[in-house]
Design a protein around this motif. Sequence first.
Motif, PDB file in Angstrom:
ATOM      1  N   TRP A   7       0.810  -1.223   0.000  1.00 12.74           N
ATOM      2  CA  TRP A   7       0.000   0.000   0.000  1.00 12.74           C
ATOM      3  C   TRP A   7       0.842   1.271   0.000  1.00 12.74           C
ATOM      4  O   TRP A   7       0.333   2.345  -0.323  1.00 12.74           O
ATOM      5  CB  TRP A   7      -0.929  -0.005   1.221  1.00 12.74           C
ATOM      6  CG  TRP A   7      -0.260  -0.477   2.477  1.00 12.74           C
ATOM      7  CD1 TRP A   7      -0.166  -1.754   2.940  1.00 12.74           C
ATOM      8  CD2 TRP A   7       0.439   0.336   3.424  1.00 12.74           C
ATOM      9  NE1 TRP A   7       0.540  -1.794   4.124  1.00 12.74           N
ATOM     10  CE2 TRP A   7       0.918  -0.526   4.448  1.00 12.74           C
ATOM     11  CE3 TRP A   7       0.695   1.710   3.517  1.00 12.74           C
ATOM     12  CZ2 TRP A   7       1.644  -0.059   5.547  1.00 12.74           C
ATOM     13  CZ3 TRP A   7       1.420   2.180   4.607  1.00 12.74           C
ATOM     14  CH2 TRP A   7       1.881   1.283   5.613  1.00 12.74           C
ATOM     15  N   ILE A  12      -4.777   3.875  -5.678  1.00  9.69           N
ATOM     16  CA  ILE A  12      -6.022   3.201  -5.320  1.00  9.69           C
ATOM     17  C   ILE A  12      -7.160   3.856  -6.095  1.00  9.69           C
ATOM     18  O   ILE A  12      -7.380   5.068  -5.990  1.00  9.69           O
ATOM     19  CB  ILE A  12      -6.280   3.306  -3.804  1.00  9.69           C
ATOM     20  CG1 ILE A  12      -5.089   2.751  -3.012  1.00  9.69           C
ATOM     21  CG2 ILE A  12      -7.568   2.591  -3.414  1.00  9.69           C
ATOM     22  CD1 ILE A  12      -5.069   3.183  -1.553  1.00  9.69           C
ATOM     23  N   GLN A  14     -10.909   4.577  -6.678  1.00 10.69           N
ATOM     24  CA  GLN A  14     -12.180   4.537  -5.944  1.00 10.69           C
ATOM     25  C   GLN A  14     -13.351   4.283  -6.886  1.00 10.69           C
ATOM     26  O   GLN A  14     -13.557   5.009  -7.857  1.00 10.69           O
ATOM     27  CB  GLN A  14     -12.435   5.833  -5.179  1.00 10.69           C
ATOM     28  CG  GLN A  14     -13.732   5.756  -4.358  1.00 10.69           C
ATOM     29  CD  GLN A  14     -14.238   7.100  -3.868  1.00 10.69           C
ATOM     30  OE1 GLN A  14     -13.566   8.115  -4.017  1.00 10.69           O
ATOM     31  NE2 GLN A  14     -15.435   7.104  -3.301  1.00 10.69           N
ATOM     32  N   TRP A  50     -10.875   0.712  -4.252  1.00 12.26           N
ATOM     33  CA  TRP A  50     -11.648   0.945  -3.028  1.00 12.26           C
ATOM     34  C   TRP A  50     -13.104   1.046  -3.469  1.00 12.26           C
ATOM     35  O   TRP A  50     -13.440   1.876  -4.302  1.00 12.26           O
ATOM     36  CB  TRP A  50     -11.147   2.192  -2.305  1.00 12.26           C
ATOM     37  CG  TRP A  50     -12.187   3.005  -1.588  1.00 12.26           C
ATOM     38  CD1 TRP A  50     -13.334   2.567  -0.973  1.00 12.26           C
ATOM     39  CD2 TRP A  50     -12.187   4.431  -1.405  1.00 12.26           C
ATOM     40  NE1 TRP A  50     -14.029   3.614  -0.427  1.00 12.26           N
ATOM     41  CE2 TRP A  50     -13.355   4.764  -0.673  1.00 12.26           C
ATOM     42  CE3 TRP A  50     -11.304   5.444  -1.771  1.00 12.26           C
ATOM     43  CZ2 TRP A  50     -13.664   6.085  -0.314  1.00 12.26           C
ATOM     44  CZ3 TRP A  50     -11.617   6.753  -1.412  1.00 12.26           C
ATOM     45  CH2 TRP A  50     -12.776   7.064  -0.693  1.00 12.26           C
ATOM     46  N   SER A  52     -16.881   1.889  -2.534  1.00 11.40           N
ATOM     47  CA  SER A  52     -17.768   2.542  -1.577  1.00 11.40           C
ATOM     48  C   SER A  52     -18.857   1.559  -1.134  1.00 11.40           C
ATOM     49  O   SER A  52     -19.071   0.534  -1.788  1.00 11.40           O
ATOM     50  CB  SER A  52     -18.377   3.800  -2.199  1.00 11.40           C
ATOM     51  OG  SER A  52     -17.378   4.805  -2.352  1.00 11.40           O
ATOM     52  N   MET A  97     -10.038  -3.031  -1.522  1.00 10.79           N
ATOM     53  CA  MET A  97     -10.347  -2.365  -0.261  1.00 10.79           C
ATOM     54  C   MET A  97     -11.830  -2.045  -0.221  1.00 10.79           C
ATOM     55  O   MET A  97     -12.427  -1.728  -1.263  1.00 10.79           O
ATOM     56  CB  MET A  97      -9.532  -1.074  -0.120  1.00 10.79           C
ATOM     57  CG  MET A  97      -8.029  -1.281  -0.176  1.00 10.79           C
ATOM     58  SD  MET A  97      -7.080   0.265  -0.066  1.00 10.79           S
ATOM     59  CE  MET A  97      -7.450   0.766   1.620  1.00 10.79           C
ATOM     60  N   ILE A  98     -12.424  -2.141   0.955  1.00  9.04           N
ATOM     61  CA  ILE A  98     -13.847  -1.851   1.088  1.00  9.04           C
ATOM     62  C   ILE A  98     -14.059  -0.777   2.146  1.00  9.04           C
ATOM     63  O   ILE A  98     -13.255  -0.615   3.064  1.00  9.04           O
ATOM     64  CB  ILE A  98     -14.666  -3.111   1.447  1.00  9.04           C
ATOM     65  CG1 ILE A  98     -14.237  -3.671   2.811  1.00  9.04           C
ATOM     66  CG2 ILE A  98     -14.536  -4.164   0.355  1.00  9.04           C
ATOM     67  CD1 ILE A  98     -15.134  -4.791   3.325  1.00  9.04           C
ATOM     68  N   ASP A  99     -15.154  -0.045   2.004  1.00  8.52           N
ATOM     69  CA  ASP A  99     -15.525   0.957   2.989  1.00  8.52           C
ATOM     70  C   ASP A  99     -16.047   0.282   4.255  1.00  8.52           C
ATOM     71  O   ASP A  99     -16.805  -0.690   4.171  1.00  8.52           O
ATOM     72  CB  ASP A  99     -16.634   1.859   2.429  1.00  8.52           C
ATOM     73  CG  ASP A  99     -16.213   3.311   2.334  1.00  8.52           C
ATOM     74  OD1 ASP A  99     -15.694   3.823   3.341  1.00  8.52           O
ATOM     75  OD2 ASP A  99     -16.425   3.930   1.284  1.00  8.52           O
ATOM     76  N   ARG A 199     -11.126   1.091   3.951  1.00  9.40           N
ATOM     77  CA  ARG A 199     -11.203   2.544   3.996  1.00  9.40           C
ATOM     78  C   ARG A 199     -12.211   2.863   5.112  1.00  9.40           C
ATOM     79  O   ARG A 199     -13.356   2.418   5.080  1.00  9.40           O
ATOM     80  CB  ARG A 199     -11.645   3.092   2.642  1.00  9.40           C
ATOM     81  CG  ARG A 199     -11.686   4.632   2.580  1.00  9.40           C
ATOM     82  CD  ARG A 199     -13.065   5.148   2.898  1.00  9.40           C
ATOM     83  NE  ARG A 199     -13.210   6.587   2.698  1.00  9.40           N
ATOM     84  CZ  ARG A 199     -14.314   7.269   2.958  1.00  9.40           C
ATOM     85  NH1 ARG A 199     -15.394   6.636   3.424  1.00  9.40           N
ATOM     86  NH2 ARG A 199     -14.376   8.559   2.765  1.00  9.40           N
ATOM     87  N   THR A 267      -5.196  -0.273   6.373  1.00  8.92           N
ATOM     88  CA  THR A 267      -6.290   0.625   6.715  1.00  8.92           C
ATOM     89  C   THR A 267      -5.993   2.013   6.166  1.00  8.92           C
ATOM     90  O   THR A 267      -4.843   2.466   6.160  1.00  8.92           O
ATOM     91  CB  THR A 267      -6.488   0.727   8.237  1.00  8.92           C
ATOM     92  OG1 THR A 267      -5.222   1.008   8.862  1.00  8.92           O
ATOM     93  CG2 THR A 267      -7.052  -0.563   8.805  1.00  8.92           C
ATOM     94  N   ASN A 329     -13.237  12.990  -4.946  1.00 10.27           N
ATOM     95  CA  ASN A 329     -13.914  11.785  -4.461  1.00 10.27           C
ATOM     96  C   ASN A 329     -15.418  11.989  -4.573  1.00 10.27           C
ATOM     97  O   ASN A 329     -15.873  12.954  -5.203  1.00 10.27           O
ATOM     98  CB  ASN A 329     -13.462  11.402  -3.041  1.00 10.27           C
ATOM     99  CG  ASN A 329     -13.908  12.375  -1.962  1.00 10.27           C
ATOM    100  OD1 ASN A 329     -14.763  13.236  -2.175  1.00 10.27           O
ATOM    101  ND2 ASN A 329     -13.335  12.237  -0.785  1.00 10.27           N
ATOM    102  N   CYS A 365      -5.415   8.215  -3.987  1.00 10.99           N
ATOM    103  CA  CYS A 365      -6.759   7.766  -4.350  1.00 10.99           C
ATOM    104  C   CYS A 365      -7.207   8.523  -5.587  1.00 10.99           C
ATOM    105  O   CYS A 365      -7.289   9.758  -5.570  1.00 10.99           O
ATOM    106  CB  CYS A 365      -7.755   8.012  -3.210  1.00 10.99           C
ATOM    107  SG  CYS A 365      -7.621   6.859  -1.834  1.00 10.99           S
TER     108      CYS A 365
END
Length: 540
Positions: A7, A12, A14, A50, A52, A97-99, A199, A267, A329, A365
């Motif tokens: 990382w 990343i 989104q 990532w 959302s 990666m997930i929220d 995230r 994280t 974002n 991001c």
Amino acid sequence: MTKARWWRGAVIYQIYPRSFLDTNGDGVGDLPGIIARLDYIASLGVDAIWISPFFKSPMADFGYDIADYRDVDPLFGTLDDFDRLLAKAHSLGIRVMIDQVLSHTSIEHAWFKESRESADNPKADWYVWADAKPDGTPPNNWLSLFGGVAWRWEPRRRQYFLHNFLSSQPDLNFHNPAVREATLDNVRFWLDRGVDGLRLDAINFCFHDAQLRDNPPKPEALRTGRGFSPDNPYAFQYHWYNNTQPENLAFLEELRALLDRYPDATTLGEISSEDSLATMAEYVNDQRLHMGYSFELLTDDFSAAYIRGTVEALEAKMRDGWPCWAISNHDVQRAVTRWNPGAPLCDTLARQLVALVCSLRGSVCLYQGEELGLPEADVPFEALQDPYGIAFWPNFKGRDGCRTPLPWNGDAQAGFSAAAPWLPVADAHLQRSVAIQDAQPDSVLNGVRHLLRWRKDHPALVLGDIAFLDAPEPVLAFTRRDTDEALLAVFNLSGEAVRWPLPAHLGSARVLADHGLLGGEVIDGVLQLPPRGVFYAHID
């Protein structure tokens, strides 16, 4: 990068799933849509995605109000779909990666339904409940970020509950050890499933002041910041007591202890406080979060001085941590509009902005559509979906303008859906679709693809230290150095050509011209940069 630190310096991508690709014809994007376009994402050269929130939710805040942390909302698909997404992404070398929205739930969550029934049930203390003042008003003066008081009356308990966001998003009581344990157990569910990172939404909002002290007023001249204009009463207070409490540090250490059992996972905390840079420095280190990002580069200020000041302030404070930077974002106006207001679309600016954020020290991001240079969409009031925008119309139009469907082709629905999309497709986006740009060698899309692959060949840009150089506006100049490479990066942030004498202490500057951006040239020791130009060079 070692496997356990993939990382660091990662790019990343989104994904806002509602607006990525709809495969079942309901006008809303879904997990199968992400699966169908993972090859496209891989073609960008990013390291991770990532996603959302896609969890079960009544969608009052479009998934950031979770009713079940361990299930996929039928709107987006199934757990099997997520497992297929994870497997395909990994086969393509893409991390997932997930929220995780830990500070609050939906009002429809089973925990809250039980908690609200009485003051003596097993989950009575799982949310932030407080008695009314003798006159029936809320227990203190805390305000919701979405406008108005942060307390809602619950007749079943004859008490108020706290909501820092929508009134349908009650805040969990993290002072209760059972809440922290259940939260970590939900996180463990996804780590065991194989996700590569989390995230963490509004991570500094987990704890509130147990004494429920009033927030002090803020002078009118200081009521500034993203979304906190004088139109929003949230800006009228210093938010000292409704978030960013010292008890949160111990919880972050509990969370990190869990993550350390999954050494390849990471994280990324979203941090928005009265002093976000100081909070990031406190939150991000080897015992707490792996990475953090704030909204400091998601503002309207696009000056070289502001960018330098922001990065230098964080570098000075966060000695042990690793930053992550974003300029767009799902919560803010798209950067090519925000940082060039009222001007025609400029592909050179779009490419420059990606290069800039990818040249700062830290991870990156990129928000879906940045690789296409998408401008902010103008969504008419009657089509708005965002409760934030509806509440503050017309002075603030909310977040829908950056959330419209990604344009895959130039068809009426942009290849996004066979049905009417949940938000209208912007006409300006149809001319910037993936299909059109894919076929144009000099498009923003192909420029970003080239740049991201070029960046990986330069370890100084991925992992090196950063040091800024004195330069007049609109020139932003800095060096990136690691043990194997030293680079100079210079950006002309204006629409006019500029000249800048190269500092003599840098030695000879050996121009790098293979990045695919609009570059410059050095004549007699003076760098000459065209409008929106970018200059990279090896230095001593």
